[in-house]
Motif scaffolding. Structure first.
Motif, PDB file in Angstrom:
ATOM      1  N   LEU A 116      52.104 -17.923 159.592  1.00 60.31           N
ATOM      2  CA  LEU A 116      53.426 -17.792 159.002  1.00 60.31           C
ATOM      3  C   LEU A 116      53.449 -18.444 157.625  1.00 60.31           C
ATOM      4  CD1 LEU A 116      55.622 -18.628 162.131  1.00 60.31           C
ATOM      5  CD2 LEU A 116      54.987 -16.376 161.241  1.00 60.31           C
ATOM      6  N   PRO A 117      54.478 -18.181 156.813  1.00 57.62           N
ATOM      7  CA  PRO A 117      54.558 -18.796 155.477  1.00 57.62           C
ATOM      8  C   PRO A 117      54.619 -20.318 155.511  1.00 57.62           C
ATOM      9  CG  PRO A 117      56.006 -16.895 155.603  1.00 57.62           C
ATOM     10  CD  PRO A 117      55.486 -17.120 156.989  1.00 57.62           C
ATOM     11  N   ASN A 118      55.145 -20.893 156.608  1.00 52.86           N
ATOM     12  CA  ASN A 118      55.216 -22.353 156.694  1.00 52.86           C
ATOM     13  C   ASN A 118      53.917 -22.983 157.180  1.00 52.86           C
ATOM     14  OD1 ASN A 118      55.227 -21.507 159.317  1.00 52.86           O
ATOM     15  ND2 ASN A 118      57.206 -22.417 159.858  1.00 52.86           N
ATOM     16  N   GLY A 119      52.872 -22.166 157.396  1.00 49.85           N
ATOM     17  CA  GLY A 119      51.586 -22.669 157.835  1.00 49.85           C
ATOM     18  C   GLY A 119      51.384 -22.661 159.330  1.00 49.85           C
ATOM     19  N   GLN A 120      52.391 -22.368 160.094  1.00 51.67           N
ATOM     20  CA  GLN A 120      52.263 -22.352 161.552  1.00 51.67           C
ATOM     21  C   GLN A 120      51.583 -21.064 161.996  1.00 51.67           C
ATOM     22  OE1 GLN A 120      56.007 -22.651 163.533  1.00 51.67           O
ATOM     23  NE2 GLN A 120      55.112 -22.750 165.590  1.00 51.67           N
ATOM     24  N   ARG A 121      50.759 -21.140 163.008  1.00 54.28           N
ATOM     25  CA  ARG A 121      50.037 -19.998 163.549  1.00 54.28           C
ATOM     26  C   ARG A 121      50.643 -19.620 164.899  1.00 54.28           C
ATOM     27  NH1 ARG A 121      45.173 -18.704 161.125  1.00 54.28           N
ATOM     28  NH2 ARG A 121      44.455 -20.171 159.530  1.00 54.28           N
ATOM     29  N   VAL A 122      50.947 -18.320 165.042  1.00 50.93           N
ATOM     30  CA  VAL A 122      51.520 -17.809 166.293  1.00 50.93           C
ATOM     31  C   VAL A 122      50.701 -16.602 166.731  1.00 50.93           C
ATOM     32  CG1 VAL A 122      53.847 -18.645 165.772  1.00 50.93           C
ATOM     33  CG2 VAL A 122      53.150 -16.365 165.019  1.00 50.93           C
ATOM     34  N   LYS A 123      50.737 -16.317 168.017  1.00 52.59           N
ATOM     35  CA  LYS A 123      50.044 -15.149 168.548  1.00 52.59           C
ATOM     36  C   LYS A 123      50.900 -13.897 168.315  1.00 52.59           C
ATOM     37  CE  LYS A 123      47.240 -17.387 172.099  1.00 52.59           C
ATOM     38  NZ  LYS A 123      46.893 -17.403 173.547  1.00 52.59           N
ATOM     39  N   LYS A 124      50.214 -12.841 167.887  1.00 55.28           N
ATOM     40  CA  LYS A 124      50.907 -11.596 167.593  1.00 55.28           C
ATOM     41  C   LYS A 124      49.968 -10.429 167.875  1.00 55.28           C
ATOM     42  CE  LYS A 124      53.636  -9.371 163.964  1.00 55.28           C
ATOM     43  NZ  LYS A 124      54.092  -9.481 162.551  1.00 55.28           N
ATOM     44  N   ARG A 125      50.528  -9.372 168.439  1.00 56.44           N
ATOM     45  CA  ARG A 125      49.713  -8.192 168.743  1.00 56.44           C
ATOM     46  C   ARG A 125      49.628  -7.308 167.496  1.00 56.44           C
ATOM     47  NH1 ARG A 125      48.403  -7.949 173.889  1.00 56.44           N
ATOM     48  NH2 ARG A 125      47.626  -5.814 173.617  1.00 56.44           N
ATOM     49  N   LYS A 126      48.412  -6.976 167.143  1.00 54.08           N
ATOM     50  CA  LYS A 126      48.154  -6.130 165.982  1.00 54.08           C
ATOM     51  C   LYS A 126      47.298  -4.947 166.398  1.00 54.08           C
ATOM     52  CE  LYS A 126      48.445  -9.772 162.491  1.00 54.08           C
ATOM     53  NZ  LYS A 126      47.795 -10.383 161.309  1.00 54.08           N
ATOM     54  N   GLN A 127      47.328  -3.909 165.566  1.00 52.12           N
ATOM     55  CA  GLN A 127      46.563  -2.700 165.829  1.00 52.12           C
ATOM     56  C   GLN A 127      45.341  -2.661 164.928  1.00 52.12           C
ATOM     57  OE1 GLN A 127      49.315   0.588 165.388  1.00 52.12           O
ATOM     58  NE2 GLN A 127      49.692   0.636 167.590  1.00 52.12           N
ATOM     59  N   VAL A 128      44.250  -2.196 165.484  1.00 49.39           N
ATOM     60  CA  VAL A 128      42.997  -2.107 164.757  1.00 49.39           C
ATOM     61  C   VAL A 128      42.418  -0.713 164.967  1.00 49.39           C
ATOM     62  CG1 VAL A 128      41.776  -3.104 166.720  1.00 49.39           C
ATOM     63  CG2 VAL A 128      40.674  -3.067 164.484  1.00 49.39           C
ATOM     64  N   VAL A 129      41.871  -0.140 163.911  1.00 49.12           N
ATOM     65  CA  VAL A 129      41.266   1.191 163.982  1.00 49.12           C
ATOM     66  C   VAL A 129      39.902   1.073 164.656  1.00 49.12           C
ATOM     67  CG1 VAL A 129      40.461   3.174 162.666  1.00 49.12           C
ATOM     68  CG2 VAL A 129      42.483   1.929 161.909  1.00 49.12           C
ATOM     69  N   VAL A 130      39.763   1.711 165.813  1.00 48.87           N
ATOM     70  CA  VAL A 130      38.505   1.631 166.570  1.00 48.87           C
ATOM     71  C   VAL A 130      37.702   2.915 166.489  1.00 48.87           C
ATOM     72  CG1 VAL A 130      39.418  -0.081 168.169  1.00 48.87           C
ATOM     73  CG2 VAL A 130      39.696   2.348 168.686  1.00 48.87           C
ATOM     74  N   GLY A 131      38.248   3.950 165.913  1.00 45.08           N
ATOM     75  CA  GLY A 131      37.501   5.205 165.827  1.00 45.08           C
ATOM     76  C   GLY A 131      38.299   6.281 165.114  1.00 45.08           C
ATOM     77  N   ARG A 132      37.674   7.447 165.003  1.00 47.41           N
ATOM     78  CA  ARG A 132      38.297   8.592 164.346  1.00 47.41           C
ATOM     79  C   ARG A 132      38.030   9.850 165.153  1.00 47.41           C
ATOM     80  NH1 ARG A 132      36.879   5.102 160.368  1.00 47.41           N
ATOM     81  NH2 ARG A 132      38.342   4.831 158.624  1.00 47.41           N
ATOM     82  N   LEU A 133      38.997  10.735 165.146  1.00 47.41           N
ATOM     83  CA  LEU A 133      38.864  12.059 165.749  1.00 47.41           C
ATOM     84  C   LEU A 133      38.852  13.083 164.629  1.00 47.41           C
ATOM     85  CD1 LEU A 133      41.355  11.706 168.751  1.00 47.41           C
ATOM     86  CD2 LEU A 133      38.864  11.764 168.876  1.00 47.41           C
ATOM     87  N   LYS A 134      37.793  13.870 164.565  1.00 49.64           N
ATOM     88  CA  LYS A 134      37.623  14.828 163.483  1.00 49.64           C
ATOM     89  C   LYS A 134      37.719  16.253 164.025  1.00 49.64           C
ATOM     90  CE  LYS A 134      34.674  11.628 160.891  1.00 49.64           C
ATOM     91  NZ  LYS A 134      33.366  11.436 160.204  1.00 49.64           N
ATOM     92  N   GLU A 135      37.320  17.199 163.186  1.00 48.01           N
ATOM     93  CA  GLU A 135      37.399  18.607 163.569  1.00 48.01           C
ATOM     94  C   GLU A 135      36.545  18.886 164.807  1.00 48.01           C
ATOM     95  OE1 GLU A 135      36.255  20.921 160.248  1.00 48.01           O
ATOM     96  OE2 GLU A 135      38.012  20.407 159.032  1.00 48.01           O
ATOM     97  N   PHE A 136      37.035  19.803 165.633  1.00 45.69           N
ATOM     98  CA  PHE A 136      36.350  20.282 166.836  1.00 45.69           C
ATOM     99  C   PHE A 136      36.155  19.159 167.857  1.00 45.69           C
ATOM    100  CE2 PHE A 136      34.350  22.801 163.252  1.00 45.69           C
ATOM    101  CZ  PHE A 136      35.270  23.835 163.338  1.00 45.69           C
ATOM    102  N   GLU A 137      37.141  18.271 167.929  1.00 49.44           N
ATOM    103  CA  GLU A 137      37.185  17.260 168.981  1.00 49.44           C
ATOM    104  C   GLU A 137      38.521  17.373 169.706  1.00 49.44           C
ATOM    105  OE1 GLU A 137      34.315  13.845 166.927  1.00 49.44           O
ATOM    106  OE2 GLU A 137      36.363  13.370 167.533  1.00 49.44           O
TER     107      GLU A 137
END
Length: 508
Positions: free
Chosen positions: A387-408
């Motif tokens: 956080l801006p005040n320096g405190q750390r909190v747990k938060k759920r975030k999204q991460v790109v783990v792959g890609r789907l391309k043509e013919f999938e």
């Protein structure tokens, strides 16, 4: 005794001393042509006379010029040359409206205009009047096409009908692709044509449109043969209704009653007939019939041609769907019969970029086969957020783990087993998909459904939480490193006084 060549010659008194030697050749001087004058300077002689009479100029009586006379001459000497007025999009100003010379006589303002006018009258046809020439491209385009396009819809329809009559005099196989496209654009202006079918069908209908000419009056035209668009003349409906739309369910009496002369006439731009022939009636039956009141010309699309167009488009669409399914790795070993059953229930869908197709933890709305474009696959991970005040909190975030391309493909297991989807799918580019909804899956037989379930597997289900966390850390470190490099570059620029866009770093 040998003869010796002398270097001299015999003169009139018998002496050979002045005669040219034998090895001296007379050379003819080649004729030099005087170059022709390609351009003529147009000179205002009144202005020239005024320049030469400026008091204080050097002459045979005064070897030096005064400073005032020299300055006046240098400021006005170029005005003795007549130059055409500059071109502009607006009407050019006449020479009389311009400012005069700095110290010249008053009559010099009109002299150049009179000289140009007299010259143009002597050489008629060489140059257009300067005041009529313009840099406005619309003026030249209208001259090129001999007409200026109007924004009035009625005038556009009239121009379109003239163009259609000209193009349709050729047979369909004689027209070019550009002419077919012109016919297609023209058909879009008529709602009776464009509203019945899709743009794809209308574009193919333009390639089979023909011209039907009737030069006699009082002749019946059978509308059950096809859909007619009146391009010239007027007709009077002989029966009601005189047109049958594809979405319309019309009932026709037998025998068909003949209407009197009270029915209104149909003119240019109106339609009659039908694209689909009425079942149980011959093509020359009285239904949908009109009588010509004048010599007429019709754009006609026969019912048989329309039927062929629809069949060709359906066959093409089925082939594209079949090839899309067979191109996916999971379905490459499927029998052709099962692939055909899947292709029969596929429908096309298009998605814009950054469109959430599936959300993690929810059921997939359909089975998707990507025809074009790319999708990102995201998984949620729990991470510490500062956080801006320096405190750390747990938060759920999204991460790109792959890609789907043509013919999938994706979504099979979620639909068939009613399971939540293991990840989120977001479009990265414009995407075109072939989709199978849950309602359409009920049309498949049990064998095909079992084969579909056995061939499919959850997308990116092999990733564990540790793998997802490691991928998140890798992406975060890469992002922080890029931000650090960017900060160093900005700091160096600011320290050295380099300002992009300012001073010597400004782009010119």
């Amino acid at each position: 005794m040998a003869l010796l060549k002398s270097s001299g010659g015999k003169n009139a008194s018998g002496d050979w001393s002045n005669r040219p030697s034998w090895d001296t050749r007379l050379k003819r001087t080649p004729q030099q042509r005087v170059p022709r004058e390609t351009t003529k300077e147009l000179i205002d002689y009144d202005q020239l006379s005024w320049l030469t009479s400026i008091p204080g100029l050097s002459s045979k009586y005064s070897p030096e010029s005064s400073m005032d006379a020299h300055r006046t001459f240098m400021e006005n000497y170029h005005r003795m040359f007549l130059k055409p007025t500059p071109l502009s999009a607006l009407p050019s100003k006449t020479a009389s409206a311009r400012s005069g010379y700095s110290k010249g006589p008053e009559k010099s303002k009109h002299t150049s205009l009179m000289s140009v006018g007299s010259l143009s009258s002597q050489k008629v046809g060489q140059l257009a009047p300067l005041q009529e020439t313009s840099h406005d491209i619309r003026v030249h385009l209208s001259k090129l096409h001999r007409e200026q396009r109007s924004e009035n819809p009625q005038q556009q329809r009239q121009a379109c009908i003239r163009t259609l009559r000209k193009i349709l005099r050729k047979m369909p196989f004689e027209r070019s692709a550009r002419e077919h496209h012109t016919v297609y654009k023209g058909l879009q202006l008529f709602s009776m044509m464009a509203d019945q079918v899709s743009d794809e069908v209308l574009k193919e209908m333009a390639t089979v449109a023909k011209l039907d000419v009737w030069r006699e009056t009082g002749v019946p035209v059978f509308g059950n043969q096809g859909l007619h668009l009146i391009l010239k003349g007027t007709v009077r409906p002989q029966t009601l209704p005189y047109i049958k739309l594809l979405s319309q369910v019309a009932e026709f009496d037998c025998p068909t009653p003949i209407m009197d002369d009270i029915t209104p006439e149909l003119g240019v731009g109106d339609c009659f007939g039908t694209l689909e022939r009425v079942e149980g009636r011959e093509s020359n039956s009285r239904i949908l019939t009109v009588l010509t009141q004048d010599p007429c010309e019709f754009l006609i699309i026969y019912g048989n041609d329309y039927k062929k167009v629809v069949e060709q488009l359906e066959h093409r669409d089925k082939s594209e769907k079949t090839q899309l399914v067979q191109a996916c790795p999971v379905y490459q070993l499927w029998p052709r019969l099962a692939v055909g059953q899947l292709a029969r229930i596929i429908s096309w869908e298009q998605f814009d970029p950054n469109w959430v197709v599936v959300t993690e933890g929810s059921k997939a709305p359909f089975i998707a086969f990507i025809k074009s474009g790319e999708c990102h696959v995201l998984r949620e991970v729990e991470a510490l957020h500062k956080l801006p005040n320096g405190q750390r909190v747990k938060k759920r975030k999204q991460v790109v783990v792959g890609r789907l391309k043509e013919f999938e493909s994706f979504g099979e297991v979620s639909i068939l087993e009613n399971m939540p989807f293991t990840c989120s799918v977001v479009t990265a580019t414009p995407v075109t998909m072939g989709v199978i909804t849950e309602e359409k899956l009920s049309e498949l037989d049990d064998t095909t459904r079992q084969l579909l379930l056995q061939s499919s597997a959850p997308n990116f289900a092999h990733l564990s939480q540790d793998d997802i966390h490691d991928e998140y850390m890798s992406q975060e470190m890469k992002r922080e490193w890029n931000e650090y490099k960017h900060g160093i570059v900005i700091e160096s620029i600011n320290a050295l006084g380099i300002r992009p866009g300012y001073g010597k770093w400004k782009k010119t």
